[in-house]
Write a protein that holds these residues in place. Structure first.
Motif: not given
Length: 769
Positions: A582-584, A598-600, A634-637, A643-644
């Protein structure tokens, strides 16, 4: 690229590693720095005194004497010498992005980048890591890698940097006065004067310790004005004035005072009040445009820029030593006021069509002032046991209340008249933020010694954090973007830590640990005006605050520490893996240049450090180290629009070099006149990608910096010649986020100071090292 592999081979074969975790404690003789073995340093990385070689944490310690010997003054000086410690721009005092120059530094340990991922301490008090205390009269600096949230609280996801001050001495009178004169390439002459004094007030009862400094640095930047920088934008009649001015001159000064009181009527009690004051003023923004070697800033108009920083730190520490342990109370108050004024002329010329559809206004002088006014009150009460038997305990409670008032004004004097009244005002954008963060926590860490060799520890911290934000935004009437909102959030994180240590023998041990790190969330400003379409394209709300949530990580570490060759060699190795959820991330809206936190997604970081100190002969020491860190998304929203959010899978983490390394050599030789010395340090920082300003990022090339010092030491005097950045290398320390928004083709970089040559004279008196 080849350089980094050559460096690793050299270090592996020559046994050269990081700046010393082992101090030299000399007797009065001028030849006394020559010792037959490395002398141990005691650290408090686990909130209790223990040998660094027995501490189950990857920790680097820079002794106070090492800091003096190598002329270290600030974070930039010592950060380059610590494996897996780096720094960039784009952080903030509270989280989320910050703008301008004074309040944007971020400290990065083990690739955990972003605002407030590394905590910075003065003694027992956490302070905002955008503050850069002068390295003066310190006992040591401890750099703790890996999450330290259990014992050191939130914002310790990557690690903790601890500046530990020199305590007053109630027995010996001592002091030193140091004066430097130096010349910065393409800048000119500067000076640095500092001093310390320790004075017992009553033998073994009370003492006073004072320190102070005053530094004047010449500016080595130039602003050229009268040049059209935006196609299609003209000067008003008589407005274009061509010229240049030297900028970047800096004046920094400050000092500290502390007392140590041992009341005779209460055995075991010590009371230490302390005050630290520090001020800095700079004429202009000391940043390079687009390239770290470009010290010329080209602008259309002569709009002065400036930055300033003032802070005061007050602390009162009381310690009571009893038979079963020590009870410690630490109370502190910090107030900081920082200002930046940036030239917004180019940005307004570039983006004026979003406010004034014809888009043909001439250049308009646009000074953009902003200020950060912050205060922080902290209290911690802690017990460190000295129980008989196999069980030991560290436990305590912690309270902190922090406030921030942020005021930003974007002024365009004359713009409304030139638009024929279309804009409705000369005040294009005002922003006033008021933020309060309170936290209360309890923590405990228990250590159990199983037999003679095995030691197990488990700890946990339970906290409650309350965040409240109030923001008022005023924009041009034509934009109709005025707003006022409040936001609040409460979180109750739990940050555990587990450690196992096994002593192979009295000189060798291995350890393993698992620990959790946590960082609170917050809120980003609403998207209006030129930012509206960007927000819509990314599926973000328009005209309302955009919250982001907490993020957390788990870190797993294995380490090995050894002493060799009758304690003439010390080694430390550690490997780790970090899983970050849940990276900022700071996403810069591409059209208007506004940053949104944003959390991404998620990231994974793997790496390791190696350190060694080698006493080759009593007169010759080699120290050094290297670090490797590989962090990737390793993971993108992905939004419904496709859009990413944030950066795509496989992207490197911002401002994180894969390789960091340093090598330090020191040679001393007694002579009839005193002790002759030569000291050199080589620092290497690998390439990285800065994502502070969004887009595809900004490439930061690798760099190597060399400093040399040589001179003579007598019983009372030091005479030193020094060269900093000997080969005049350009180094990009990070790109700032502009006050006025990202301007296409104008990335502003904090760059290494050019080659600096100087002389230093030090006079010591009283008790010697």
């Amino acid at each position: 690229m080849l350089l980094k592999y050559q460096l690793v081979i050299v270090m592996a074969t020559a046994s050269a590693f990081t700046p010393s975790a082992w101090a030299q404690t000399a007797s009065p003789s001028v030849t006394s720095s020559q010792s037959e073995s490395l002398e141990e340093i005691i650290v408090t990385a686990q909130r209790r005194e223990e040998s660094i070689q027995q501490t189950p944490i990857s920790v680097t310690v820079l002794s106070g004497q090492w800091l003096q010997d190598f002329g270290v003054k600030d974070l930039q000086d010592y950060a380059k010498s610590v494996p897996d410690l780096s720094f960039g721009m784009g952080g903030s005092p509270f989280g989320g992005p910050a703008y301008g120059f004074s309040s944007t530094r971020e400290i990065i340990i083990r690739g955990v980048s972003g605002a407030n991922t590394t905590s910075l301490y003065i003694d027992d008090t956490p302070i905002p890591n955008v503050i850069d205390p002068r390295v003066l009269d310190l006992e040591r600096i401890e750099i703790l890698r890996g999450p330290q949230g259990t014992l050191f609280g939130a914002s310790s996801m990557g690690g903790t940097v601890r500046l530990i001050t020199q305590p007053p001495d109630t027995v010996n009178t001592s002091g030193r006065l140091t004066a430097q004169a130096f010349d910065i390439n393409a800048g000119g002459a500067g000076s640095d004067v500092s001093g310390t004094l320790n004075a017992p007030l009553s033998s073994d009862v009370a003492a006073l310790r004072l320190s102070g400094f005053d530094v004047s640095n010449p500016g080595y930047f130039k602003r050229i004005f009268g040049v059209s920088t935006v196609p299609g934008i003209a000067f008003q009649p008589g407005q274009q004035m061509n010229g240049s001015v030297k900028i970047g001159q800096n004046h920094e000064y400050g000092g500290s005072a502390s007392m140590l009181i041992k009341p005779p009527s209460i055995e075991g009690l010590t009371i230490t009040p302390m005050i630290i004051l520090q001020c800095s003023d700079t004429n202009g923004y000391p940043v390079a445009d687009n390239d770290p070697s470009n010290f010329t800033q080209v602008r259309p108009l002569n709009v002065p820029e400036s930055t300033g920083d003032r802070w005061q730190f007050y602390a009162l520490t009381a310690k009571y030593a009893a038979r079963l342990g020590e009870l410690i109370s630490s109370t502190s108050y910090l107030h900081r006021y920082a200002t930046d004024t940036e030239d917004g002329t180019t940005w307004f010329a570039e983006f004026q069509s979003y406010f004034y559809p014809p888009g043909n206004l001439p250049y308009i002088a646009s000074p953009v002032p902003q200020s950060y006014d912050s205060a922080q009150t902290t209290e911690e009460i802690r017990f460190e046991s000295q129980f008989p038997g196999p069980v030991q305990l560290v436990t305590g409670v912690f309270y902190q209340r922090s406030t921030l008032e942020y005021i930003y004004n974007y002024l365009t004097p004359g713009a409304n008249a030139l638009s024929g009244g279309y804009l409705g005002s000369d005040d294009s954008f005002d922003d006033h933020d008021s933020i309060t963060l309170s936290q209360i926590a309890g923590f405990a860490d228990v250590t159990y010694k199983v037999g003679r060799s095995l030691e197990l520890s488990a700890g946990v911290r339970k906290a409650r954090l309350d965040l409240s934000t109030n923001e008022t935004i005023i924009q041009y009437p034509v934009v109709d973007g005025n707003s006022s909102y409040s936001y609040s959030d409460r979180e109750s994180p739990v940050t555990p830590r587990y450690v196992a240590k096994y002593n192979l023998d009295e000189n060798n041990m291995i350890y393993g640990s698992a620990s959790k790190g946590f960082r609170i969330g917050g809120v980003s400003s609403p998207a209006y005006g030129a930012c509206t379409q960007d927000a819509i394209d990314l599926g973000l709300p328009v005209g309302v605050p955009i919250p982001y949530h907490s993020d957390s990580l788990w870190s797993y570490e294995l380490g090995l520490k050894d002493l060799w060759n009758d304690q003439r060699v010390a080694t430390r190795f550690a490997v780790y893996e970090i899983d970050w959820k849940n990276i900022q991330q700071n996403l810069v809206l591409p059209t208007c240049g506004q940053g949104e936190e944003l959390n991404a997604g998620a990231a994974r970081i793997v790496g390791g450090e190696a350190e060694l100190q080698a006493l080759v002969t009593p007169a010759f020491r080699l120290d050094g180290g290297f670090g490797y860190e590989d962090g990737k998304i390793t993971q993108a929203d992905i939004l419904k629009t496709g859009a990413t959010i944030g950066f795509p899978v496989g992207s490197p983490l911002s401002n994180v070099p894969k390789w960091t390394a340093s090598m330090r050599a020191e040679f001393t030789k007694p002579t009839s006149s005193g002790e002759y010395f030569v000291r050199g340090i080589y620092n290497f920082v690998g390439s990285s990608l800065s994502l502070a300003n969004g887009g595809a990022g900004f490439y930061r090339g690798e760099y190597s910096l060399v400093d040399l010092r040589t001179g003579l030491r007598t019983s009372q005097w030091n005479f030193t010649l020094f060269a900093m950045n000997l080969f005049n290398r350009a180094a990009n320390f990070g790109d700032i986020i502009s006050d006025v928004g990202v301007i296409p083709g104008q990335v502003r970089l904090a760059a290494a100071q050019p080659r600096t040559l100087g002389v230093e004279i030090e006079r010591r008196f009283g008790a010697r090292r």
